[in-house]
Scaffold this motif. Structure first.
Motif, PDB file in Angstrom:
ATOM      1  N   CYS A  15      49.282  40.112  35.177  1.00 18.84           N
ATOM      2  CA  CYS A  15      48.667  38.808  35.202  1.00 18.84           C
ATOM      3  C   CYS A  15      49.216  37.705  34.405  1.00 18.84           C
ATOM      4  O   CYS A  15      49.390  36.585  34.940  1.00 18.84           O
ATOM      5  N   ALA A  33      41.341  35.238  30.686  1.00 16.47           N
ATOM      6  CA  ALA A  33      41.074  35.238  32.054  1.00 16.47           C
ATOM      7  C   ALA A  33      41.571  36.510  32.408  1.00 16.47           C
ATOM      8  O   ALA A  33      41.164  37.194  33.326  1.00 16.47           O
ATOM      9  N   CYS A  34      42.780  36.839  32.070  1.00 17.79           N
ATOM     10  CA  CYS A  34      43.461  38.476  32.482  1.00 17.79           C
ATOM     11  C   CYS A  34      42.678  39.557  32.052  1.00 17.79           C
ATOM     12  O   CYS A  34      43.028  40.623  32.471  1.00 17.79           O
ATOM     13  N   PHE A  36      39.650  40.169  32.627  1.00 16.02           N
ATOM     14  CA  PHE A  36      38.949  40.339  33.790  1.00 16.02           C
ATOM     15  C   PHE A  36      39.549  41.360  35.129  1.00 16.02           C
ATOM     16  O   PHE A  36      40.526  40.467  35.654  1.00 16.02           O
ATOM     17  N   PRO A  50      40.344  38.503  43.516  1.00 17.10           N
ATOM     18  CA  PRO A  50      40.270  37.925  42.151  1.00 17.10           C
ATOM     19  C   PRO A  50      38.615  38.298  41.644  1.00 17.10           C
ATOM     20  O   PRO A  50      37.817  37.961  42.174  1.00 17.10           O
ATOM     21  N   HIS A  51      38.624  38.421  40.260  1.00 21.13           N
ATOM     22  CA  HIS A  51      37.350  38.341  39.758  1.00 21.13           C
ATOM     23  C   HIS A  51      36.792  37.011  39.458  1.00 21.13           C
ATOM     24  O   HIS A  51      37.625  35.944  38.998  1.00 21.13           O
ATOM     25  N   SER A  53      34.959  35.575  37.302  1.00 21.42           N
ATOM     26  CA  SER A  53      35.074  35.170  35.767  1.00 21.42           C
ATOM     27  C   SER A  53      36.412  34.753  35.515  1.00 21.42           C
ATOM     28  O   SER A  53      36.782  33.828  34.736  1.00 21.42           O
ATOM     29  N   CYS A  54      37.449  35.396  36.316  1.00 23.99           N
ATOM     30  CA  CYS A  54      38.755  35.045  35.702  1.00 23.99           C
ATOM     31  C   CYS A  54      39.151  33.524  36.366  1.00 23.99           C
ATOM     32  O   CYS A  54      39.965  32.745  35.895  1.00 23.99           O
ATOM     33  N   HIS A  57      37.781  31.189  34.161  1.00 18.17           N
ATOM     34  CA  HIS A  57      38.273  31.065  32.956  1.00 18.17           C
ATOM     35  C   HIS A  57      39.387  30.187  32.817  1.00 18.17           C
ATOM     36  O   HIS A  57      40.008  29.035  32.182  1.00 18.17           O
ATOM     37  N   ARG A  69      45.217  30.219  40.744  1.00 18.74           N
ATOM     38  CA  ARG A  69      44.164  30.673  39.815  1.00 18.74           C
ATOM     39  C   ARG A  69      44.041  32.316  41.044  1.00 18.74           C
ATOM     40  O   ARG A  69      43.946  33.368  40.293  1.00 18.74           O
ATOM     41  N   CYS A  73      44.748  35.917  39.144  1.00 13.96           N
ATOM     42  CA  CYS A  73      43.482  36.685  38.827  1.00 13.96           C
ATOM     43  C   CYS A  73      43.680  37.888  39.728  1.00 13.96           C
ATOM     44  O   CYS A  73      43.272  39.110  39.581  1.00 13.96           O
ATOM     45  N   ALA A  76      45.323  40.507  37.763  1.00 21.10           N
ATOM     46  CA  ALA A  76      44.481  41.035  36.691  1.00 21.10           C
ATOM     47  C   ALA A  76      44.438  42.790  36.817  1.00 21.10           C
ATOM     48  O   ALA A  76      43.992  43.212  37.922  1.00 21.10           O
TER      49      ALA A  76
END
Length: 76
Positions: A15, A33-34, A36, A50-51, A53-54, A57, A69, A73, A76
């Motif tokens: 990430c 961020a990473c 999550f 991707p999460h 929340s990541c 963030h 993004r 993410c 991650a």
């Protein structure tokens, strides 16, 4: 005897590396961020998503490009 690192450590590194490769400074906001993990779809497909929340963030950290993004993410 060598011991392998947990998978999450490698994933976080991926990430950070992706964020750097895309030209972003990897500081505390990106590191947060990473933290999550990317999510495996429940229906068993071989990709990750991707999460949320990541994604949020990174947006709050000033990364306005949604594609960037998403890619960061996903690592991650």
């Amino acid at each position: 005897m060598a011991v392998a690192a947990p998978a999450s450590a490698s994933q976080g590194s991926d990430c950070y590396a992706m964020a750097k490769a895309l030209g972003y400074r990897v500081g505390p906001k990106v590191a947060g961020a990473c933290g999550f993990p990317a999510e495996q779809p429940s229906f068993g497909k071989p990709w990750v998503t991707p999460h949320p929340s990541c994604m949020k963030h990174l947006e709050n950290a000033g990364i306005s490009n949604g594609n960037h993004r998403f890619v960061i993410c996903s690592k991650a």
